[in-house]
Design a protein around this motif. Structure first.
Motif, mmCIF file in Angstrom:
data_model
loop_
_atom_site.group_PDB
_atom_site.id
_atom_site.type_symbol
_atom_site.label_atom_id
_atom_site.label_comp_id
_atom_site.label_asym_id
_atom_site.label_seq_id
_atom_site.Cartn_x
_atom_site.Cartn_y
_atom_site.Cartn_z
ATOM 1 N N ILE A 74 -5.948 0.476 -7.972
ATOM 2 C CA ILE A 74 -4.748 1.304 -7.781
ATOM 3 C C ILE A 74 -4.281 1.986 -9.080
ATOM 4 O O ILE A 74 -3.077 2.121 -9.304
ATOM 5 C CB ILE A 74 -3.591 0.463 -7.174
ATOM 6 N N VAL B 96 2.652 1.742 -3.300
ATOM 7 C CA VAL B 96 1.741 2.302 -4.322
ATOM 8 C C VAL B 96 1.649 3.812 -4.164
ATOM 9 O O VAL B 96 1.829 4.562 -5.125
ATOM 10 C CB VAL B 96 0.321 1.675 -4.217
ATOM 11 N N GLU B 97 1.409 4.276 -2.953
ATOM 12 C CA GLU B 97 1.266 5.726 -2.725
ATOM 13 C C GLU B 97 2.572 6.466 -3.003
ATOM 14 O O GLU B 97 2.561 7.550 -3.584
ATOM 15 C CB GLU B 97 0.812 6.019 -1.291
ATOM 16 N N GLN C 171 3.128 6.603 -6.778
ATOM 17 C CA GLN C 171 2.175 7.444 -7.490
ATOM 18 C C GLN C 171 2.339 8.918 -7.114
ATOM 19 O O GLN C 171 2.135 9.795 -7.944
ATOM 20 C CB GLN C 171 0.751 6.911 -7.301
ATOM 21 N N ASP D 36 -1.939 9.567 3.958
ATOM 22 C CA ASP D 36 -2.197 8.128 3.989
ATOM 23 C C ASP D 36 -0.938 7.353 4.390
ATOM 24 O O ASP D 36 -1.000 6.418 5.199
ATOM 25 C CB ASP D 36 -2.685 7.684 2.600
ATOM 26 N N TYR E 105 -6.664 -3.975 -2.268
ATOM 27 C CA TYR E 105 -5.889 -2.746 -2.155
ATOM 28 C C TYR E 105 -6.647 -1.621 -2.835
ATOM 29 O O TYR E 105 -7.290 -1.859 -3.860
ATOM 30 C CB TYR E 105 -4.549 -2.853 -2.889
ATOM 31 N N ASN F 80 0.823 -1.223 0.000
ATOM 32 C CA ASN F 80 0.000 0.000 0.000
ATOM 33 C C ASN F 80 0.852 1.266 0.000
ATOM 34 O O ASN F 80 0.601 2.199 -0.754
ATOM 35 C CB ASN F 80 -0.851 0.040 1.279
ATOM 36 N N ASN G 105 -5.859 2.748 -3.768
ATOM 37 C CA ASN G 105 -4.975 3.898 -3.552
ATOM 38 C C ASN G 105 -5.802 5.138 -3.206
ATOM 39 O O ASN G 105 -7.042 5.124 -3.248
ATOM 40 C CB ASN G 105 -4.085 4.128 -4.784
ATOM 41 N N THR G 106 -5.112 6.216 -2.859
ATOM 42 C CA THR G 106 -5.835 7.417 -2.425
ATOM 43 C C THR G 106 -6.580 8.076 -3.592
ATOM 44 O O THR G 106 -7.576 8.746 -3.376
ATOM 45 C CB THR G 106 -4.892 8.442 -1.766
ATOM 46 N N GLU H 179 -3.246 4.995 -11.658
ATOM 47 C CA GLU H 179 -2.685 6.332 -11.410
ATOM 48 C C GLU H 179 -3.774 7.387 -11.466
ATOM 49 O O GLU H 179 -3.777 8.343 -10.712
ATOM 50 C CB GLU H 179 -1.609 6.693 -12.452
ATOM 51 N N GLY I 225 -2.042 11.406 -0.469
ATOM 52 C CA GLY I 225 -0.964 10.415 -0.458
ATOM 53 C C GLY I 225 -0.089 10.448 0.782
ATOM 54 O O GLY I 225 0.068 9.433 1.458
#
Lengths: 183, 126
Positions: free
Chosen positions: B31, A59-60, A63, A152, B65, A56, B67-68, B33, A149
């Motif tokens: 997830i 990923v953040e 990105q 988190d 999962y 997790n 993402n934000t 982009e 992001g």
């Protein structure tokens, strides 16, 4: 003298490195990194709770990097790929460390630094409230990022964001962010 | 209304939206982009569905999962469902999380505290 990225990259590559990359940060690169790290964590039999957290946060981190890289002017293109960034995932002293680095225009530093400093003063509950506030009130930016992001990452890792800005030239700094996930 | 049926990928979830059965399902990984591109058709579909929803809509969210970037889009999905709920139609939201995944449980609780629709938290054993 300007900050030497190659030296710094070598420094990061000490310890138990799961993955290290420097170059263009593309969507495909993100896919490859995620696949590689996920399968390594599975091979190492990392507990699913930690594995998920690392994934997790990775990923953040990736990105964030993808959305916020400032490109250097054209005369640097022989030294640095377009959308240049660095990434190192390693394990040291029983915790996972994810470091990312990217160029940032000096004019963008204050806003980013203020945000990180703010996040680093907040407790777990305050981070939760901040996350929920941004989630509910802020629109997605054109870049696709939601401003969530870093909040988190701080919330999921339970660690302060470790960051530095290193002067590269008159207009740019190199921004390095390291986040830690305890095993 | 045409149902939505999308297979999951490494970065996007599988989706089943069915107006005849009143089933809304999102499962897997979310997830990408840029999540707006993926979620916009789903939010648009719900906008149409809310004009004449079934008496009962069952919502299953089972994410491994997300993402934000997706988290805001998922909130948009829930906000449409909240409107249906406010219109006196029954909406049941089942939020699935794996046994030891406290972050996913907490994410469900975040949404529950923003959206005025009751959530059912369902733990999946490993």
């Amino acid at each position: 003298m300007s900050f030497n990225i190659q030296d710094y990259y070598s420094e990061l590559n000490e310890g138990e490195v799961l993955l290290a990359y420097k170059g263009s940060i593309s969507s495909e690169l993100i896919n490859n990194v995620l696949d590689t790290v996920e399968s390594k964590l599975q091979d190492f039999n990392v507990h699913s709770k930690v594995r998920k957290k690392v994934y997790n946060v990775l990923v953040e981190s990736l990105q964030n990097l993808y959305h916020h890289i400032d490109d250097l002017p054209k005369n640097y293109e022989k030294d640095f790929d377009e959308r240049f960034g660095i990434l190192v995932v390693s394990k040291e002293a029983g915790r996972y460390k994810i470091s990312t680095g990217n160029f940032i225009k000096n004019s963008h530093i204050t806003k980013l630094e203020e945000k990180i400093k703010k996040i680093n003063t907040l407790s777990k509950d305050e981070l939760k409230e901040m996350y929920k506030y941004i989630l509910n009130h802020q629109k997605l930016s054109d870049k696709g990022g939601g401003g969530l992001g870093l909040v988190d990452i701080a919330r999921k890792t339970g660690h302060k964001l470790d960051y530095r800005f290193r002067a590269f030239n008159e207009e740019y700094n190199f921004f390095i962010l390291s986040v830690y996930i305890s095993d | 209304m045409e149902p939505i049926s999308i297979e999951g990928t490494a970065k996007t979830p599988s989706v089943q939206f069915n107006s005849k059965e009143g089933i809304i399902e999102i499962k897997g990984r979310s997830i990408p982009e840029n999540s707006v591109e993926f979620y916009k058709p789903l939010v648009d579909w719900l906008e149409l569905y809310k004009a004449s929803p079934l008496d009962k809509t069952k919502v299953n969210i089972q994410l491994e999962y997300f993402n934000t970037s997706s988290s805001k889009c998922i909130l948009d999905v829930f906000k449409k469902l909240e409107t249906i709920h406010k219109g006196k139609n029954d909406v049941e939201i089942n939020w699935y999380y794996e046994e030891d995944d406290e972050d996913m449980l907490e994410a469900g609780e975040d949404y529950e505290s923003i959206i005025r629709v009751p959530f059912k938290m369902i733990e999946i054993a490993d």
